[in-house]
Design a protein around this motif. Structure first.
Motif, PDB file in Angstrom:
ATOM      1  N   ASP A   1      25.845  -9.371 -17.273  1.00  0.00           N
ATOM      2  CA  ASP A   1      25.710  -8.434 -18.395  1.00  0.00           C
ATOM      3  C   ASP A   1      25.697  -9.187 -19.721  1.00  0.00           C
ATOM      4  O   ASP A   1      24.900  -8.883 -20.613  1.00  0.00           O
ATOM      5  N   VAL A   2      26.577 -10.166 -19.843  1.00  0.00           N
ATOM      6  CA  VAL A   2      26.657 -10.969 -21.064  1.00  0.00           C
ATOM      7  C   VAL A   2      25.348 -11.731 -21.269  1.00  0.00           C
ATOM      8  O   VAL A   2      24.804 -11.774 -22.382  1.00  0.00           O
ATOM      9  N   ARG A   3      24.823 -12.310 -20.190  1.00  0.00           N
ATOM     10  CA  ARG A   3      23.553 -13.045 -20.285  1.00  0.00           C
ATOM     11  C   ARG A   3      22.410 -12.122 -20.684  1.00  0.00           C
ATOM     12  O   ARG A   3      21.553 -12.489 -21.484  1.00  0.00           O
ATOM     13  N   ARG A   4      22.381 -10.938 -20.119  1.00  0.00           N
ATOM     14  CA  ARG A   4      21.326  -9.982 -20.430  1.00  0.00           C
ATOM     15  C   ARG A   4      21.393  -9.569 -21.901  1.00  0.00           C
ATOM     16  O   ARG A   4      20.383  -9.551 -22.604  1.00  0.00           O
ATOM     17  N   VAL A   5      22.584  -9.282 -22.391  1.00  0.00           N
ATOM     18  CA  VAL A   5      22.760  -8.903 -23.795  1.00  0.00           C
ATOM     19  C   VAL A   5      22.402 -10.069 -24.706  1.00  0.00           C
ATOM     20  O   VAL A   5      21.712  -9.892 -25.718  1.00  0.00           O
TER      21      VAL A   5
END
Length: 67
Positions: A5-9
């Motif tokens: 999720d952090v990478r996607r954001v």
């Protein structure tokens, strides 16, 4: 929030900042030039930025810039 999720954001924020600042314009130019004519010379990043700045300053819709 998971690592994915952090990478996607972070990826979305990076894309947005690159689009906002015009950083991705050279990549689009080079990709377009190579796809239309693979034998055509591609301007260097420096040449591209100079050309882009000159075109922007010559356009009366952009307004006068002193610096």
């Amino acid at each position: 929030m998971t690592l994915s999720d952090v990478r996607r954001v972070a990826g979305r924020i990076r894309w947005y900042v690159r689009e906002l600042t015009g950083e991705s314009a050279y990549g689009r130019y080079a990709e377009h030039t190579r796809s239309c004519d693979p034998q055509a010379p591609v301007m260097s990043r420096r040449e591209f930025e100079h050309s882009r700045t000159d075109a922007r300053e010559a356009d009366p819709r952009e307004g006068f810039r002193c610096c």
